[in-house]
Structure formats: C-alpha cells, structure tokens
Design a protein around this motif. Sequence first.
Motif, PDB file in Angstrom:
ATOM      1  N   GLY A   1       0.833  -1.212   0.000  1.00  0.00           N
ATOM      2  CA  GLY A   1       0.000   0.000   0.000  1.00  0.00           C
ATOM      3  C   GLY A   1       0.863   1.255   0.000  1.00  0.00           C
ATOM      4  N   GLY A   2       0.280   2.370   0.448  1.00  0.00           N
ATOM      5  CA  GLY A   2       1.026   3.628   0.471  1.00  0.00           C
ATOM      6  C   GLY A   2       2.174   3.558   1.461  1.00  0.00           C
ATOM      7  N   ASP A   3       3.351   4.028   1.060  1.00  0.00           N
ATOM      8  CA  ASP A   3       4.481   3.986   1.998  1.00  0.00           C
ATOM      9  C   ASP A   3       4.247   4.974   3.136  1.00  0.00           C
TER      10      ASP A   3
ATOM     11  N   ALA B   1       3.866  -1.624  -3.479  1.00  0.00           N
ATOM     12  CA  ALA B   1       3.036  -1.624  -4.687  1.00  0.00           C
ATOM     13  C   ALA B   1       1.647  -2.098  -4.308  1.00  0.00           C
ATOM     14  N   ARG B   2       0.711  -1.893  -5.227  1.00  0.00           N
ATOM     15  CA  ARG B   2      -0.621  -2.469  -5.019  1.00  0.00           C
ATOM     16  C   ARG B   2      -0.756  -3.598  -6.037  1.00  0.00           C
ATOM     17  N   SER B   3      -1.281  -4.746  -5.612  1.00  0.00           N
ATOM     18  CA  SER B   3      -1.364  -5.892  -6.525  1.00  0.00           C
ATOM     19  C   SER B   3      -2.803  -6.361  -6.679  1.00  0.00           C
TER      20      SER B   3
ATOM     21  N   ALA C   1       0.719   0.524   9.179  1.00  0.00           N
ATOM     22  CA  ALA C   1       1.639   1.541   8.660  1.00  0.00           C
ATOM     23  C   ALA C   1       0.927   2.320   7.558  1.00  0.00           C
ATOM     24  N   THR C   2       0.462   3.471   7.884  1.00  0.00           N
ATOM     25  CA  THR C   2      -0.141   4.391   6.906  1.00  0.00           C
ATOM     26  C   THR C   2      -0.174   5.760   7.547  1.00  0.00           C
ATOM     27  N   ILE C   3       0.112   6.780   6.758  1.00  0.00           N
ATOM     28  CA  ILE C   3       0.102   8.121   7.352  1.00  0.00           C
ATOM     29  C   ILE C   3      -1.307   8.519   7.788  1.00  0.00           C
ATOM     30  N   ASP C   4      -2.327   7.833   7.267  1.00  0.00           N
ATOM     31  CA  ASP C   4      -3.716   8.238   7.545  1.00  0.00           C
ATOM     32  C   ASP C   4      -4.170   7.956   8.981  1.00  0.00           C
ATOM     33  N   ASN C   5      -3.491   7.064   9.673  1.00  0.00           N
ATOM     34  CA  ASN C   5      -3.815   6.712  11.068  1.00  0.00           C
ATOM     35  C   ASN C   5      -5.217   6.142  11.251  1.00  0.00           C
TER      36      ASN C   5
ATOM     37  N   VAL D   1      -4.699  18.510   3.037  1.00  0.00           N
ATOM     38  CA  VAL D   1      -3.803  17.461   3.516  1.00  0.00           C
ATOM     39  C   VAL D   1      -4.375  16.104   3.126  1.00  0.00           C
ATOM     40  N   MET D   2      -3.565  15.051   3.254  1.00  0.00           N
ATOM     41  CA  MET D   2      -4.031  13.719   2.851  1.00  0.00           C
ATOM     42  C   MET D   2      -5.057  13.172   3.837  1.00  0.00           C
ATOM     43  N   GLY D   3      -5.728  12.148   3.411  1.00  0.00           N
ATOM     44  CA  GLY D   3      -6.771  11.518   4.220  1.00  0.00           C
ATOM     45  C   GLY D   3      -7.973  11.274   3.337  1.00  0.00           C
ATOM     46  N   ARG D   4      -7.878  10.201   2.531  1.00  0.00           N
ATOM     47  CA  ARG D   4      -8.937   9.926   1.546  1.00  0.00           C
ATOM     48  C   ARG D   4     -10.249   9.598   2.230  1.00  0.00           C
ATOM     49  N   HIS D   5     -10.138   8.851   3.357  1.00  0.00           N
ATOM     50  CA  HIS D   5     -11.371   8.462   4.044  1.00  0.00           C
ATOM     51  C   HIS D   5     -11.417   8.950   5.477  1.00  0.00           C
TER      52      HIS D   5
ATOM     53  N   ALA E   1      -9.254  17.988   4.744  1.00  0.00           N
ATOM     54  CA  ALA E   1      -8.826  16.626   4.397  1.00  0.00           C
ATOM     55  C   ALA E   1      -9.281  16.355   2.976  1.00  0.00           C
ATOM     56  N   GLU E   2      -8.438  15.694   2.182  1.00  0.00           N
ATOM     57  CA  GLU E   2      -8.778  15.479   0.767  1.00  0.00           C
ATOM     58  C   GLU E   2     -10.111  14.747   0.595  1.00  0.00           C
ATOM     59  N   GLY E   3     -10.512  13.989   1.630  1.00  0.00           N
ATOM     60  CA  GLY E   3     -11.751  13.210   1.511  1.00  0.00           C
ATOM     61  C   GLY E   3     -12.971  13.901   2.094  1.00  0.00           C
TER      62      GLY E   3
ATOM     63  N   GLY F   1      -0.195  17.155  -0.602  1.00  0.00           N
ATOM     64  CA  GLY F   1       0.004  15.904  -1.354  1.00  0.00           C
ATOM     65  C   GLY F   1       1.059  14.964  -0.796  1.00  0.00           C
ATOM     66  N   HIS F   2       1.799  14.345  -1.721  1.00  0.00           N
ATOM     67  CA  HIS F   2       2.703  13.259  -1.330  1.00  0.00           C
ATOM     68  C   HIS F   2       3.925  13.707  -0.556  1.00  0.00           C
ATOM     69  N   VAL F   3       4.134  15.003  -0.454  1.00  0.00           N
ATOM     70  CA  VAL F   3       5.234  15.484   0.386  1.00  0.00           C
ATOM     71  C   VAL F   3       5.049  14.939   1.819  1.00  0.00           C
ATOM     72  N   GLN F   4       3.786  14.719   2.192  1.00  0.00           N
ATOM     73  CA  GLN F   4       3.484  14.212   3.541  1.00  0.00           C
ATOM     74  C   GLN F   4       3.908  12.755   3.724  1.00  0.00           C
ATOM     75  N   ARG F   5       4.137  12.050   2.622  1.00  0.00           N
ATOM     76  CA  ARG F   5       4.487  10.628   2.740  1.00  0.00           C
ATOM     77  C   ARG F   5       5.986  10.404   2.879  1.00  0.00           C
ATOM     78  N   GLY F   6       6.786  11.464   2.645  1.00  0.00           N
ATOM     79  CA  GLY F   6       8.231  11.257   2.655  1.00  0.00           C
ATOM     80  C   GLY F   6       8.913  11.861   3.862  1.00  0.00           C
TER      81      GLY F   6
HETATM   82  O1  F6P Z   1      -1.130   6.592   2.344  1.00  0.00           O
HETATM   83  C1  F6P Z   1      -2.508   6.917   2.412  1.00  0.00           C
HETATM   84  C2  F6P Z   1      -2.782   7.926   1.379  1.00  0.00           C
HETATM   85  O2  F6P Z   1      -1.811   8.858   1.615  1.00  0.00           O
HETATM   86  C3  F6P Z   1      -4.131   8.605   1.289  1.00  0.00           C
HETATM   87  O3  F6P Z   1      -4.360   9.598   2.237  1.00  0.00           O
HETATM   88  C4  F6P Z   1      -4.127   9.096  -0.123  1.00  0.00           C
HETATM   89  O4  F6P Z   1      -5.382   9.360  -0.624  1.00  0.00           O
HETATM   90  C5  F6P Z   1      -3.491   7.968  -0.820  1.00  0.00           C
HETATM   91  O5  F6P Z   1      -2.605   7.384   0.096  1.00  0.00           O
HETATM   92  C6  F6P Z   1      -2.831   8.276  -2.110  1.00  0.00           C
HETATM   93  O6  F6P Z   1      -1.927   7.273  -2.436  1.00  0.00           O
HETATM   94  P1  F6P Z   1      -1.421   6.886  -3.882  1.00  0.00           P
HETATM   95  O7  F6P Z   1      -1.156   8.137  -4.613  1.00  0.00           O
HETATM   96  O8  F6P Z   1      -0.198   6.084  -3.619  1.00  0.00           O
HETATM   97  O9  F6P Z   1      -2.504   6.082  -4.508  1.00  0.00           O
END
Ligand code: F6P
Length: 321
Positions: free
Chosen positions: A10-12, A71-73, A125-129, A169-173, A222-224, A251-256
């Motif tokens: 999943g998302g790093d 990766a996502r499979s 392990a996900t930044i979304d908690n 900020v991130m947080g799809r759900h 939140a993006e969601g 965006g993804h700056v929050q993941r790194g």
């Molecule tokens: O890691 C969780 C998350 O950051 C969500 O908040 C976000 O919507 C999603 O991943 C985006 O991930 P990707 O661009 O890798 O599909």
Amino acid sequence: MKAIAVLTSGGDAPGMNAGIRATVRTALTCGLSVFGVKRGYRGLIEDDLFQMRSTDVSNILQHGGTILHSARSEEFRTAEGRIIAANNLRNRKIDGLVVFGGDGSFRGANDLQREHGIRVVGIPATIDNDIWGSDYTIGFDTAVNTALEAIDKVRDTAAAHDRLFIVEVMGRHAGFIALEVGIGAGAEEILIPETVTQIPEICRKLQSRLDKGRTSSILVVAEGDEEGNAYDIAKKIEAQSGMKSRVTVLGHVQRGGSPTAADRMLATKLGYGAVKALLDDAAPCMVGVEDGSISRHPLADAWTRKKELDKLLVQLSSGLE
Ligand code: F6P
C-alpha cells in the motif's frame, strides 16, 4: 517456525524502514531466517524475495520510504494469485509473513493464512492513522509534522498578503491528519469527512473574523471531505461569499522524509512485537501500540472496526474562535 518473510504494501509511510530493521533483527536474534519481499504482494507473486542479513538493515531507520519498495497488486486479490504466492513461500520453507500496510493489505494477508496456513501478522503503517487497534499508525506523526512545517510557512505569506488560504492534507477516508495538523497550525477552520462541513457557516465565520480585523485565515481540509477537495471548497466559498482564496495541496510530500522520534519508537516496538506474535500465535493478528504497550488483535478487526477521532480534538477544532 524457522523462516519468515517481510513486505511493505500500500502507500508507503515514514518509519517503515525502522520497522523493517526491527523485524529483521528481532527475527535473526530469535534464530529465524528472514526474507525480504520486493514491492509487496506483487513481489510475492513474482517470487522476488531475497534473504536478509543484519547488515541489510544497517543505516536505514532514519530514512523515509521503504527499502523493500511498495506496490498495489490486483492479482493478489484473486485466489489464483494467492496460490502462486503461497507456493513461492513454501518453496523457501517460509511459514510466517509480516505485512506492513493498511486494512486492504491485511485482508490479503488474512486470506493467505485462511487458505494456505501461512502464519501472518499485520503492522499498521499508513500516514492516515485510520486503523483500529493501535493508538497511532507508523508514519502519521511524521506526516503531521511535515504538514505543520509547511502550513507555518503558508501562514507567513497569508499574513503578509491578508489572504485566505485553503490547505489540503491527505486523508482519503479519514480526518486524523487534518484534525491534528489543523489544531497544531491554529487553522481557523478544519474540514474533515467525519463531521458535516457547512459552507455557509464557514463563510459567516470568515466574514466575522474579517470584521474583527483578522485579515488572514487558513482552512485545513482533508482530501476526503464530503464537500470536496481544496479547489472545490475554494470555489464554493467564493460562490457564496465572494471571498477569494489561494489553494495549497500538500500531497505526497506528507508521505516522505525522515521519520520523527515517535515514529521510530512506534515502528521499532511493532517490528519486535510482530515477530514475537508470529512465534506465539496461531491466529492472524495485527500488532498495535495502545497506551504505550504492544497489543494484539484479530487481523479482521482492522477492517471491521472503525477507529474514532479523539472527541476532545474534534471539540477543539471548532471551538477556538
Ligand atoms: O497513504 C494513504 C494515502 O496517503 C491517502 O491519504 C491518499 O489518498 C493515498 O494514500 C494516495 O496514495 P497513492 O497516490 O499512492 O494512490
């Protein structure tokens, strides 16, 4: 149990490397062989595994990302894909698997144990908690601090130009990141999917602050959020009030980035806890840290139970005028 594998899926999330290090070194100390799987379940199906030594995890805990890649499979979602993955594990006599990821990754792991008897443990392990059963997930604290640092900078320019900024900020759900970032940054409004966003009320409050001489404001969304992303919110506010704004999507700056001390501690505890759980437990489980101690819950709880936001933080998010 003689050999285990570890993968990130999943998302790093910053702190995954610290978790991989703790998993590998705990397993080696317990006399197990350890295999790293490249690119999550995809690598498991493609048989992209390598034996890991202690030195393979030297000098990684301070780095973001994941040395195992993620990766996502789609294929692993199928029974056929899982048969290939299980055979690849069996051919190497691997009977335990540690999975770093979120609830989607855990579902796959659960199926692998149910269908093929490979013992699995999930590490949240996900930044979304947004995973039930652990007070925090790996990466959340770092993501919150990264976003805070960025918003403090946005605050400077917002104040200099007397502007309204809408920061996404991130947080799809889930609104965990937005809630803590918004409170930490002193945002004037925090918009999250868990609470009803009322654009007319937000416009009224923004105008009332302007009337009191507060010439700049920051909204964290939140993006969601159910009213849409930051651009949607900006359009709706302008349509209802005429107020113009600037949008910043973090965006993804929050993941790194380098994991915070809190994420390094959490990941180290969880990596250790996962190997111990594999050695002890027969049922698929997830390890978490609750009130400072390592806990174990059935893996299925991760997607059947919903983690609630901190009620006090929710109250504070709309209370400080
Ligand atoms: O890691 C969780 C998350 O950051 C969500 O908040 C976000 O919507 C999603 O991943 C985006 O991930 P990707 O661009 O890798 O599909």
